[in-house]
Design an enzyme around this catalytic site. Sequence first.
Site, PDB file in Angstrom:
ATOM      1  N   CYS A 129     -54.174  46.246  28.033  1.00 35.49           N
ATOM      2  CA  CYS A 129     -53.280  46.831  27.018  1.00 35.49           C
ATOM      3  C   CYS A 129     -52.177  45.867  26.579  1.00 35.49           C
ATOM      4  O   CYS A 129     -51.540  46.078  25.555  1.00 35.49           O
ATOM      5  CB  CYS A 129     -52.662  48.131  27.535  1.00 35.49           C
ATOM      6  SG  CYS A 129     -53.901  49.403  27.833  1.00 35.49           S
ATOM      7  N   HIS A 294     -46.228  49.660  23.451  1.00 34.95           N
ATOM      8  CA  HIS A 294     -47.588  50.140  23.682  1.00 34.95           C
ATOM      9  C   HIS A 294     -47.613  51.664  23.787  1.00 34.95           C
ATOM     10  O   HIS A 294     -46.814  52.264  24.511  1.00 34.95           O
ATOM     11  CB  HIS A 294     -48.123  49.507  24.962  1.00 34.95           C
ATOM     12  CG  HIS A 294     -49.439  50.049  25.374  1.00 34.95           C
ATOM     13  ND1 HIS A 294     -50.521  50.086  24.530  1.00 34.95           N
ATOM     14  CD2 HIS A 294     -49.853  50.592  26.545  1.00 34.95           C
ATOM     15  CE1 HIS A 294     -51.544  50.625  25.156  1.00 34.95           C
ATOM     16  NE2 HIS A 294     -51.159  50.940  26.377  1.00 34.95           N
ATOM     17  N   ASN A 324     -54.121  56.267  23.221  1.00 29.98           N
ATOM     18  CA  ASN A 324     -53.930  54.900  23.723  1.00 29.98           C
ATOM     19  C   ASN A 324     -55.102  54.040  23.251  1.00 29.98           C
ATOM     20  O   ASN A 324     -56.228  54.227  23.701  1.00 29.98           O
ATOM     21  CB  ASN A 324     -53.859  54.953  25.258  1.00 29.98           C
ATOM     22  CG  ASN A 324     -53.662  53.585  25.884  1.00 29.98           C
ATOM     23  OD1 ASN A 324     -53.820  52.555  25.223  1.00 29.98           O
ATOM     24  ND2 ASN A 324     -53.326  53.567  27.165  1.00 29.98           N
TER      25      ASN A 324
HETATM   26  C1  LIG Z   1     -52.781  60.510  33.462  1.00 27.99           C
HETATM   27  C2  LIG Z   1     -51.491  61.295  33.289  1.00 27.99           C
HETATM   28  C3  LIG Z   1     -51.410  61.917  31.915  1.00 27.99           C
HETATM   29  C4  LIG Z   1     -51.480  62.424  34.309  1.00 27.99           C
HETATM   30  O1  LIG Z   1     -50.273  63.169  34.162  1.00 27.99           O
HETATM   31  P1  LIG Z   1     -49.373  63.458  35.435  1.00 27.99           P
HETATM   32  O2  LIG Z   1     -48.283  64.338  35.003  1.00 27.99           O
HETATM   33  O3  LIG Z   1     -48.983  62.128  36.040  1.00 27.99           O
HETATM   34  O4  LIG Z   1     -50.342  64.216  36.347  1.00 27.99           O
HETATM   35  P2  LIG Z   1     -50.765  63.858  37.840  1.00 27.99           P
HETATM   36  O5  LIG Z   1     -51.645  62.660  37.846  1.00 27.99           O
HETATM   37  O6  LIG Z   1     -49.550  63.827  38.689  1.00 27.99           O
HETATM   38  O7  LIG Z   1     -51.636  65.097  38.178  1.00 27.99           O
HETATM   39  C5  LIG Z   1     -51.081  66.419  38.224  1.00 27.99           C
HETATM   40  C6  LIG Z   1     -52.208  67.400  38.317  1.00 27.99           C
HETATM   41  O8  LIG Z   1     -52.855  67.510  37.040  1.00 27.99           O
HETATM   42  C7  LIG Z   1     -54.254  67.376  37.200  1.00 27.99           C
HETATM   43  N1  LIG Z   1     -54.821  66.816  35.986  1.00 27.99           N
HETATM   44  C8  LIG Z   1     -55.084  65.514  35.692  1.00 27.99           C
HETATM   45  N2  LIG Z   1     -55.623  65.448  34.464  1.00 27.99           N
HETATM   46  C9  LIG Z   1     -55.701  66.717  33.990  1.00 27.99           C
HETATM   47  C10 LIG Z   1     -56.152  67.274  32.789  1.00 27.99           C
HETATM   48  N3  LIG Z   1     -56.665  66.516  31.789  1.00 27.99           N
HETATM   49  N4  LIG Z   1     -56.055  68.607  32.629  1.00 27.99           N
HETATM   50  C11 LIG Z   1     -55.553  69.391  33.577  1.00 27.99           C
HETATM   51  N5  LIG Z   1     -55.113  68.914  34.762  1.00 27.99           N
HETATM   52  C12 LIG Z   1     -55.172  67.580  34.948  1.00 27.99           C
HETATM   53  C13 LIG Z   1     -54.414  66.477  38.398  1.00 27.99           C
HETATM   54  O9  LIG Z   1     -55.696  66.627  38.962  1.00 27.99           O
HETATM   55  C14 LIG Z   1     -53.311  66.990  39.295  1.00 27.99           C
HETATM   56  O10 LIG Z   1     -53.772  68.104  39.948  1.00 27.99           O
HETATM   57  P3  LIG Z   1     -53.368  68.408  41.486  1.00 27.99           P
HETATM   58  O11 LIG Z   1     -51.867  68.541  41.467  1.00 27.99           O
HETATM   59  O12 LIG Z   1     -54.084  69.659  41.782  1.00 27.99           O
HETATM   60  O13 LIG Z   1     -53.815  67.217  42.261  1.00 27.99           O
HETATM   61  C15 LIG Z   1     -50.251  60.393  33.511  1.00 27.99           C
HETATM   62  O14 LIG Z   1     -50.172  60.040  34.868  1.00 27.99           O
HETATM   63  C16 LIG Z   1     -50.280  59.148  32.704  1.00 27.99           C
HETATM   64  O15 LIG Z   1     -50.218  59.173  31.489  1.00 27.99           O
HETATM   65  N6  LIG Z   1     -50.290  57.991  33.391  1.00 27.99           N
HETATM   66  C17 LIG Z   1     -50.297  56.715  32.721  1.00 27.99           C
HETATM   67  C18 LIG Z   1     -51.691  56.392  32.291  1.00 27.99           C
HETATM   68  C19 LIG Z   1     -51.718  55.257  31.351  1.00 27.99           C
HETATM   69  O16 LIG Z   1     -50.842  55.125  30.540  1.00 27.99           O
HETATM   70  N7  LIG Z   1     -52.759  54.443  31.443  1.00 27.99           N
HETATM   71  C20 LIG Z   1     -52.947  53.344  30.596  1.00 27.99           C
HETATM   72  C21 LIG Z   1     -51.884  52.339  30.820  1.00 27.99           C
HETATM   73  S1  LIG Z   1     -52.016  51.038  29.710  1.00 27.99           S
END
Ligand SMILES: CC(C)(COP(=O)(O)OP(=O)(O)OC[C@H]1O[C@@H](n2cnc3c(N)ncnc32)[C@H](O)[C@@H]1OP(=O)(O)O)[C@@H](O)C(=O)NCCC(=O)NCCS
Length: 367
Positions: A129, A294, A324
């Site tokens: 990215c 980004h 993204n």
């Molecule tokens: C992926 C992302 C959206 C997840 O959001 P979050 O608030 O961090 O959520 P968490 O990973 O803490 O997960 C919380 C819960 O939601 C669940 N969950 C994950 N994706 C889900 C979805 N699409 N729908 C519903 N629940 C979801 C998880 O399984 C977790 O469940 P649990 O508590 O029972 O284990 C977030 O972490 C994110 O954007 N991270 C950065 C990713 C990124 O930018 N990547 C590219 C970088 S260049």
Amino acid sequence: MSAAAELNEEADYPEVCSVSRVLGTGYNLPDHVVTNDYFASYLDTSAQWIRDRTGISERRWVEGDVPASELAEPAARDAIRRAGLQPEDIDGIIFATVTPDYIFPSSAVFLQARLGCHGGLAFDVNAVCSGFLYAIATADALIGKGIAKNILVIGCDIYSKIINKNDRSSCILFGDGAGALVLGANTAAESGGKDSGTQVVEARGVGVSGSGETLCGIYASELGADGRHTGILCVPSGTAAPVTPESIKTDAHYLTMDGREVFKLAVRKLAEINESIVVSQGFSLSQVDWFASHQANQRILSAMARSLGAPEEKMLSNVEKVGNTSAASVPILLAEAEEQGKIKSGDLVVLSAFGGGVTWGSMLLRW
Ligand SMILES: CC(C)(COP(=O)(O)OP(=O)(O)OC[C@H]1O[C@@H](n2cnc3c(N)ncnc32)[C@H](O)[C@@H]1OP(=O)(O)O)[C@@H](O)C(=O)NCCC(=O)NCCS
């Protein structure tokens, strides 16, 4: 702090140097819109959850097999046209992508062939990215050395081909797209009417502004990586993990991500590099007109704004509509913002990105 900034610590407008500047921008998105409801139709998720946790409502995916160079071509042509150039004026192509046409040759040479501008340098950059930041900083350095004059810098990724569409925590985030920018040598004659006091101090055209002037172009860039975090965002298919019938059966060759860890690192690093690039050139954060960062998650952008003490209106955002798009994210954002009349000539802009590796990059420029 750079020598130029040190010399002018007391000045209201620091003296800055610039060897290259943005001549034109372009972008291209696939027609096919994938809304959050699509994921809710087959995964344990909801449109609302995705919107609330990421800020994303929809993204675009290619239909069928579309090579990266094909998706990039309209963006490239628009950028060249807006630069007032012809394809034959382009003597360099740097193509940031992790989803190239083939393992080799590079997508840059495929794009060169499509544009019909043979002979100049052409290569791909893989910094995930952060790829576009790596590519544009490299283009700036090549122009500074006189190796090329007009470089087409592309960010283009087609993540719909490398994500696991059954992994609800990652597949919802990514869209396909291409952004382009033409970078040209900065000379007093070419840099418009604003920099009346600009001196050309070298034959290649290194402009230096004096107090109160607004020299357009790239002032500084910073790039970095921390290879201790290779595992948190990875597509494990290659010489270390060849694709086999077994890996295909278990979806092991698709993108894997520890979202929570990426989130934490991204917020911290993006705030840090945005501040350091601005301060290193003797500016203050309040002088910045636009932060073009980004587009990974709206919550990351909001946390960054809070950390920098910057009004959220200054954080350009299109993540709601495109998701993204990895290396394409920053150039699409810039091209859209210019098209919408947000970024204007003379604006002070900070670009920044964070991605797999982990890698990061930032750039300060006067548009
Ligand atoms: C992926 C992302 C959206 C997840 O959001 P979050 O608030 O961090 O959520 P968490 O990973 O803490 O997960 C919380 C819960 O939601 C669940 N969950 C994950 N994706 C889900 C979805 N699409 N729908 C519903 N629940 C979801 C998880 O399984 C977790 O469940 P649990 O508590 O029972 O284990 C977030 O972490 C994110 O954007 N991270 C950065 C990713 C990124 O930018 N990547 C590219 C970088 S260049």
